[in-house]
Design an enzyme around this catalytic site. Structure first.
Site, PDB file in Angstrom:
ATOM      1  N   GLU A   1       7.948  16.170  15.768  1.00  0.00           N
ATOM      2  CA  GLU A   1       8.178  15.724  14.492  1.00  0.00           C
ATOM      3  C   GLU A   1       7.705  17.132  13.817  1.00  0.00           C
ATOM      4  O   GLU A   1       6.668  17.056  13.559  1.00  0.00           O
ATOM      5  CB  GLU A   1       7.534  14.941  13.945  1.00  0.00           C
ATOM      6  CG  GLU A   1       8.709  14.481  12.831  1.00  0.00           C
ATOM      7  CD  GLU A   1       8.076  13.068  12.319  1.00  0.00           C
ATOM      8  OE1 GLU A   1       7.023  12.345  12.878  1.00  0.00           O
ATOM      9  OE2 GLU A   1       9.488  12.038  12.111  1.00  0.00           O
TER      10      GLU A   1
ATOM     11  N   LYS B   1       1.016  -1.233   0.261  1.00  0.00           N
ATOM     12  CA  LYS B   1      -0.063   0.075   0.567  1.00  0.00           C
ATOM     13  C   LYS B   1       0.467   1.133   0.055  1.00  0.00           C
ATOM     14  O   LYS B   1       1.702   1.384   0.425  1.00  0.00           O
ATOM     15  CB  LYS B   1      -0.842   0.032   1.405  1.00  0.00           C
ATOM     16  CG  LYS B   1      -1.427   1.171   1.234  1.00  0.00           C
ATOM     17  CD  LYS B   1      -2.054   1.882   0.754  1.00  0.00           C
ATOM     18  CE  LYS B   1      -2.554   2.971   1.263  1.00  0.00           C
ATOM     19  NZ  LYS B   1      -1.789   4.424   1.170  1.00  0.00           N
TER      20      LYS B   1
HETATM   21  P1  NAD Z   1       1.328   8.212   7.961  1.00  0.00           P
HETATM   22  O1  NAD Z   1       1.516   7.571   8.923  1.00  0.00           O
HETATM   23  O2  NAD Z   1       0.249   9.651   7.346  1.00  0.00           O
HETATM   24  O3  NAD Z   1       0.992   7.396   5.726  1.00  0.00           O
HETATM   25  C1  NAD Z   1       1.778   5.768   6.412  1.00  0.00           C
HETATM   26  C2  NAD Z   1       1.217   5.818   5.321  1.00  0.00           C
HETATM   27  O4  NAD Z   1       0.173   5.099   6.071  1.00  0.00           O
HETATM   28  C3  NAD Z   1       0.890   5.480   4.021  1.00  0.00           C
HETATM   29  O5  NAD Z   1       0.710   5.091   2.921  1.00  0.00           O
HETATM   30  C4  NAD Z   1      -1.026   6.163   4.198  1.00  0.00           C
HETATM   31  O6  NAD Z   1      -1.683   6.091   3.516  1.00  0.00           O
HETATM   32  C5  NAD Z   1      -1.260   4.981   5.308  1.00  0.00           C
HETATM   33  N1  NAD Z   1      -2.290   5.353   6.409  1.00  0.00           N
HETATM   34  C6  NAD Z   1      -2.516   6.884   6.716  1.00  0.00           C
HETATM   35  N2  NAD Z   1      -3.292   7.073   7.463  1.00  0.00           N
HETATM   36  C7  NAD Z   1      -4.414   5.300   7.891  1.00  0.00           C
HETATM   37  C8  NAD Z   1      -5.032   4.776   8.564  1.00  0.00           C
HETATM   38  N3  NAD Z   1      -6.117   5.817   8.702  1.00  0.00           N
HETATM   39  N4  NAD Z   1      -5.455   4.040   8.299  1.00  0.00           N
HETATM   40  C9  NAD Z   1      -4.191   2.706   7.886  1.00  0.00           C
HETATM   41  N5  NAD Z   1      -3.468   3.304   6.709  1.00  0.00           N
HETATM   42  C10 NAD Z   1      -3.133   4.997   6.951  1.00  0.00           C
HETATM   43  O7  NAD Z   1       2.987   8.990   6.848  1.00  0.00           O
HETATM   44  P2  NAD Z   1       3.450   9.484   6.259  1.00  0.00           P
HETATM   45  O8  NAD Z   1       2.849  11.704   6.157  1.00  0.00           O
HETATM   46  O9  NAD Z   1       3.374   9.131   4.743  1.00  0.00           O
HETATM   47  O10 NAD Z   1       5.345   9.634   6.402  1.00  0.00           O
HETATM   48  C11 NAD Z   1       5.729  10.822   7.800  1.00  0.00           C
HETATM   49  C12 NAD Z   1       5.898   9.812   8.435  1.00  0.00           C
HETATM   50  O11 NAD Z   1       6.647   8.741   8.008  1.00  0.00           O
HETATM   51  C13 NAD Z   1       6.566  10.414   9.611  1.00  0.00           C
HETATM   52  O12 NAD Z   1       6.309  10.912  10.734  1.00  0.00           O
HETATM   53  C14 NAD Z   1       8.323  10.142   9.341  1.00  0.00           C
HETATM   54  O13 NAD Z   1       8.849  10.299  10.203  1.00  0.00           O
HETATM   55  C15 NAD Z   1       7.555   8.838   9.144  1.00  0.00           C
HETATM   56  N6  NAD Z   1       9.269   7.605   8.288  1.00  0.00           N
HETATM   57  C16 NAD Z   1       9.646   6.936   9.212  1.00  0.00           C
HETATM   58  C17 NAD Z   1      10.579   5.874   8.814  1.00  0.00           C
HETATM   59  C18 NAD Z   1      11.709   5.465   9.327  1.00  0.00           C
HETATM   60  O14 NAD Z   1      12.276   4.559   8.745  1.00  0.00           O
HETATM   61  N7  NAD Z   1      11.132   4.883  10.838  1.00  0.00           N
HETATM   62  C19 NAD Z   1      10.845   6.524   7.259  1.00  0.00           C
HETATM   63  C20 NAD Z   1      10.423   7.587   6.869  1.00  0.00           C
HETATM   64  C21 NAD Z   1       9.057   8.202   7.839  1.00  0.00           C
END
Ligand code: NAD
Length: 499
Positions: A401, A191
């Site tokens: 963050e 996804k």
């Molecule tokens: P996000 O949590 O909004 O989304 C991540 C994924 O989850 C996406 O595919 C999104 O469609 C899905 N998602 C969103 N809402 C959902 C829900 N209610 N139910 C199920 N799935 C859902 O994160 P983002 O904005 O895409 O990415 C940024 C975040 O990712 C930041 O917090 C960053 O620190 C983190 N990140 C962490 C790492 C790591 O390795 N630790 C690496 C990259 C990014």
């Protein structure tokens, strides 16, 4: 290869006609949902495509295809060398199609095209190839039984993996999941994030072209609350491998608890410290601090967003950082190869970052560099590299963050114990760095920093050969390295009676 010019990429842009449908069981099929999401480019606000919002039925079809492919053994039962060959062929195809993948990623997400080519696409291919090489080099174990028995311990694939990824390093993080999951014989439903679906769909098509059997890799784009949730709650998914924000990571733990108790690995955010000790090499630190927070417009989970610096060195260090930033971080069209700082991923993200700057000012900190939206005439979401001074570690901008090009500068008295206390005083634990010329102190402090990766006199040095992940709210589980193979397998003991 000759360097690709801005004109080259603009000409390529004219020909973009991306596939948006879900990729299930080896082919693109229509989503069962009529709803679509606009994919808007942050470089100029232009519409790139309409992405299906997805549905629980799409997810069910993808999980079904993955399950079939897992149960009949069309992938996991192939001879290891054959699996290796297919994964290597896929890595080669990723490189052969680098321009298409990089262009889609840059258009959707806004990162400079040079970085999409050099990091996201190249490192994704490298990661897939690296895990391909493990397939015929990983041995299992024989237990030290008495002579009347033989017991062996084998790593077994878990089954169907749901990989849920963010947009900031979409292809790279996807490869961190798919490499070890597929190398160990699992089938996967991926996804992608709403903001970056298009390159993921190309990736799946290339896997099939490389010979990956149908159903082994499926991609369902769409809304997180619809597609992500359906995957998280699906009773026939064995594990969710998630990277994204901490709140959504926790939702996946809830989905698992409320459905089949599937495994959930969460890789979430960070508020990572760059701890400067008295006497450190400030010129080296300045460069690492600037790159550590402004690279990818600060939209990096391990961005070095908190600079913890002795009061007596602060003015000198900030002057170096500011001068280097002005000389280096050229803001512009991400399709221009000379651009170093592209736009933020979308208007939402830009709005979030601007709100954090307001909160920082209200709480008493000062924006001493940048802080303005720029290039508004382009329609894109560009923000200057920004430095906020006078930050205390208990302020909101030091705790949450921001996910933008914003450095929070926290002064301290130079006592190493106090520096470590400030560095560790965070909900997160992804990475940390320490800057010192004293090797004994470097070792002692590194041991006390509570982070999944600790850098000494460097920042963001990384490779597929070392694990990546964190402590505390950052999550559990590690991507990359041979340890990731354990994340996609379970141990089986087989006991043979010889008496
Ligand atoms: P996000 O949590 O909004 O989304 C991540 C994924 O989850 C996406 O595919 C999104 O469609 C899905 N998602 C969103 N809402 C959902 C829900 N209610 N139910 C199920 N799935 C859902 O994160 P983002 O904005 O895409 O990415 C940024 C975040 O990712 C930041 O917090 C960053 O620190 C983190 N990140 C962490 C790492 C790591 O390795 N630790 C690496 C990259 C990014």
């Amino acid at each position: 290869m000759a360097a690709l010019t801005h004109e080259h990429w603009l000409a390529a842009l004219d020909k973009v006609d991306p596939e948006t449908r879900p990729f299930i069981d080896g082919r693109f099929i229509e989503s069962t949902s009529d709803e679509t999401l606009p994919s808007i480019s942050p470089r100029d606000g232009a519409l790139i495509a309409h992405i299906p919002a997805g549905s629980a039925e799409d997810v069910d079809r993808a999980v079904h295809a993955a399950r079939q492919s897992f149960e009949d053994g069309r992938w996991r039962d192939l001879p290891p060398r054959e699996r290796k060959r297919i994964l290597l062929a896929w890595a080669d195809l990723i490189l052969a199609n680098a321009e298409e993948l990089a262009l889609l990623d840059t258009l959707e997400m806004g990162k400079p095209i040079t970085e999409s080519m050099r990091i996201d696409v190249a490192k994704a291919a490298e990661t897939i190839a690296w895990y391909a090489e493990t397939v015929d080099k990983t041995y299992d174990e024989v237990a030290p039984t008495p002579g009347d028995a033989l017991a062996w311990i084998t790593r077994e694939p878990l089954g169907v993996i749901g990989a849920v990824v963010p947009w900031n390093y979409a292809l790279l993080i996807t490869s961190w999941k798919l490499g070890p999951a597929l190398a160990t014989g699992n089938s996967v439903v991926l996804k992608p994030a709403e903001q970056t679906s298009l390159a993921a769909l190309v990736l799946a098509r290339l896997a099939t072209e490389a010979g990956l059997p149908d159903g082994v890799l499926n991609v369902v784009p769409g809304r997180g609350e619809i597609v992500g949730q359906a995957l998280g709650r699906h009773r026939d998914v064995d594990k969710i491998a998630f990277t994204g924000s901490p709140p959504v990571g926790r939702l996946f733990q809830v989905y698992a608890g409320e459905s089949n108790g599937k495994q959930v690995a969460v890789e979430a955010g960070g508020k990572s410290p760059q701890l400067v000790l008295p006497g450190a090499d400030l010129a080296a630190a300045a460069s690492a601090v600037a790159w550590g927070i402004f690279y990818n417009a600060g939209q990096t989970c391990n961005a070095g967003s908190r600079l913890i610096v002795p009061h007596e060195s602060k003015a000198e260090l900030l002057a170096e950082i500011t001068s280097l930033t002005d000389r280096t971080f050229r803001i512009g069209d991400p399709l221009d190869p000379s651009t170093v700082l592209g736009p933020l991923v979308d208007e939402n993200q830009l709005g979030t970052v601007m709100r954090y700057l307001d909160i920082g000012r209200e709480e008493g900190a000062s924006v001493v560099h940048g802080g303005n939206r720029v290039l508004t005439e382009t329609g894109g979401t560009y923000l200057e590299p920004t430095i906020v001074d006078g930050v205390r570690n208990d302020m909101t901008i030091a705790r949450e963050e921001i996910f933008g090009p914003v450095l929070s500068v926290i002064g301290y008295d130079g006592d190493p114990g106090e520096g470590v206390r400030l560095a560790n005083d965070t909900d997160f634990g992804l990475v940390a760095s320490v800057w010192t010329r004293d090797v004994t102190q470097a070792h002692k402090i590194a041991r006390r920093l509570r982070a999944g990766t600790v850098w000494i006199n460097t920042f963001d040095a990384s490779d597929v050969i070392t694990p990546f992940g964190g402590f505390k709210a950052t999550g559990a589980g590690r991507d990359k390295s041979l340890h990731a193979l354990d994340a996609y397998t379970a141990l089986r003991t087989t006991w043979l009676d010889l008496s």
